[in-house]
Design a protein around this motif. Structure first.
Motif, PDB file in Angstrom:
ATOM      1  N   ASP A 137       0.824  -1.212   0.000  1.00 29.54           N
ATOM      2  CA  ASP A 137       0.000   0.000   0.000  1.00 29.54           C
ATOM      3  C   ASP A 137       0.864   1.271   0.000  1.00 29.54           C
ATOM      4  O   ASP A 137       0.707   2.125   0.879  1.00 29.54           O
ATOM      5  CB  ASP A 137      -0.979  -0.034   1.184  1.00 29.54           C
ATOM      6  N   HIS A 185       0.823   3.562  -2.322  1.00 27.32           N
ATOM      7  CA  HIS A 185      -0.100   4.651  -2.694  1.00 27.32           C
ATOM      8  C   HIS A 185       0.588   5.893  -3.257  1.00 27.32           C
ATOM      9  O   HIS A 185       0.442   6.999  -2.701  1.00 27.32           O
ATOM     10  CB  HIS A 185      -0.979   5.030  -1.496  1.00 27.32           C
ATOM     11  N   ASP A 205      -1.813  -1.928  -4.208  1.00 27.21           N
ATOM     12  CA  ASP A 205      -2.091  -0.502  -4.018  1.00 27.21           C
ATOM     13  C   ASP A 205      -0.809   0.313  -4.202  1.00 27.21           C
ATOM     14  O   ASP A 205      -0.339   1.011  -3.301  1.00 27.21           O
ATOM     15  CB  ASP A 205      -2.750  -0.220  -2.653  1.00 27.21           C
ATOM     16  N   HIS A 220      -6.754  -0.132  -5.652  1.00 31.27           N
ATOM     17  CA  HIS A 220      -6.473   1.243  -6.067  1.00 31.27           C
ATOM     18  C   HIS A 220      -5.704   1.300  -7.387  1.00 31.27           C
ATOM     19  O   HIS A 220      -5.507   2.387  -7.922  1.00 31.27           O
ATOM     20  CB  HIS A 220      -5.690   1.978  -4.978  1.00 31.27           C
ATOM     21  N   HIS A 277      -3.288  -9.023  -2.672  1.00 28.86           N
ATOM     22  CA  HIS A 277      -3.522  -7.713  -2.040  1.00 28.86           C
ATOM     23  C   HIS A 277      -4.572  -7.800  -0.928  1.00 28.86           C
ATOM     24  O   HIS A 277      -4.376  -7.313   0.172  1.00 28.86           O
ATOM     25  CB  HIS A 277      -3.972  -6.687  -3.086  1.00 28.86           C
ATOM     26  N   HIS A 305      -3.903  -4.084   2.058  1.00 28.80           N
ATOM     27  CA  HIS A 305      -5.256  -3.565   1.880  1.00 28.80           C
ATOM     28  C   HIS A 305      -5.870  -2.922   3.125  1.00 28.80           C
ATOM     29  O   HIS A 305      -6.507  -1.876   3.018  1.00 28.80           O
ATOM     30  CB  HIS A 305      -6.177  -4.666   1.348  1.00 28.80           C
ATOM     31  N   HIS A 332      -4.393  -1.654   5.722  1.00 30.03           N
ATOM     32  CA  HIS A 332      -3.569  -0.579   6.293  1.00 30.03           C
ATOM     33  C   HIS A 332      -3.375  -0.777   7.788  1.00 30.03           C
ATOM     34  O   HIS A 332      -3.324   0.182   8.556  1.00 30.03           O
ATOM     35  CB  HIS A 332      -4.160   0.809   6.004  1.00 30.03           C
TER      36      HIS A 332
HETATM   37 FE   LIG Z   1      -4.411   0.563   0.281  1.00 27.76          FE
END
Ligand SMILES: [Fe+2]
Ligand SMILES: [Fe+2]
Length: 286
Positions: A9, A11, A41, A72, A151, A188, A190
């Motif tokens: 993640d 991002h 992500d 994402h 994920h 996923h 977090h």
């Molecule tokens: Fe995420």
């Protein structure tokens, strides 16, 4: 012995924290894992420039990197793309491979794509991929440490507020536990978590360890990891697997060990002799 650095993640986009991703690269440079796993992500909104930033980040990692997409990484608002070409941008700007496999004489890592254009947020594992994995595991010697990377989460952490898991999770765990998979890595949520398959799907089988990474380089940490950045450091030899949860320390500007979890791989492991408990093991980062 193998070491795996599990990040997730990241991002790229507005929530990404560049200082922390530099810290990831510094950690890799200093401690040299055998490989890095990035469990999805990569971006915030699946935009070309965000994928290109993710690509540039991965290209700076000097060891093999196994990456799977996250929800994402499929366009959310670009509805046409989401319906008809959900991975176009990922494939063009990041990698053509959605379900990579890494293997050497000690380790097998199998990527699973769980993010689809027609699911809004919750992922699923396809039966097609499960059949492929069944064949892959059957061809792999028992002594090889087997890891699945997806994920979305296959079990929900306790007290997380949702019991939802990805589609076909039960079928997947059934296969993985009977095929001798040792470890499942995901992201996923977090939020860091380590548990095992028998907690949620008790079958009386050797448990598969299930490890979630929090968000490693974004400001989207949840629950107890709000404002925190986390990742996992995994060491495996023929006797044991040791999982260290790492946290980013803003004052130190580096990742440091927060907790450690230890799993024997063999019944006759010297670590498991009755009355002795775990042998002392060296700190992962002297
Ligand atoms: Fe995420
Ligand atoms: Fe996600």
């Amino acid at each position: 012995m193998r070491t795996i650095f599990h990040i997730s993640d990241v991002h790229f986009g507005p929530p990404h924290l560049h200082r922390v991703s530099e810290g990831v690269l510094e950690h890799v440079e200093r401690h040299r894992p055998d490989l890095v796993v990035l469990s999805g992500d990569l971006t915030q909104r699946a935009r070309p420039e965000q994928f290109r930033e993710a690509r540039a980040f991965v290209d700076r990692i000097p060891v093999p990197v196994v990456v799977v997409p996250g929800n994402h990484d499929v366009p959310l608002w670009r509805v046409w793309e989401r319906a008809f070409d959900p991975y176009g941008c990922y494939k063009r700007c990041f990698s053509p491979e959605l379900e990579p496999v890494y293997r050497d004489e000690e380790l097998l890592i199998a990527g699973v794509n769980t993010a689809f254009g027609w699911t809004f947020k919750d992922g699923r594992i396809t039966m097609r991929r499960l059949l492929e994995l069944a064949e892959l595991f059957e061809q792999t010697p028992e002594s090889v440490f087997k890891v699945v990377v997806a994920h979305h989460h296959l079990i929900p952490p306790p007290n997380f507020g949702t019991q939802r898991v990805l589609g076909n999770a039960y079928e997947a765990i059934d296969l993985f536990s009977s095929a001798g998979v040792d470890l499942i890595l995901s992201g996923h949520l977090h939020q860091t978590y380590v548990g095992n398959s028998e907690e949620f799907y008790p079958k009386g089988r050797p448990p598969v360890v299930i490890l979630h990474a929090g968000t490693t380089t974004s400001n989207r940490g949840r629950g107890g990891e709000r404002e925190r950045n986390t990742c996992n450091w995994i060491r495996v030899d023929h006797e044991a697997m040791v999982v260290s949860h790492l946290r980013w320390h803003r004052d130190l500007e580096r990742f440091a060990e927060h907790s450690r979890h230890w799993y024997p791989r063999q019944e006759r492991s010297p670590y498991t002799l009755e009355g002795l408990g775990p042998e002392p093991i060296p700190a992962p980062f002297p």
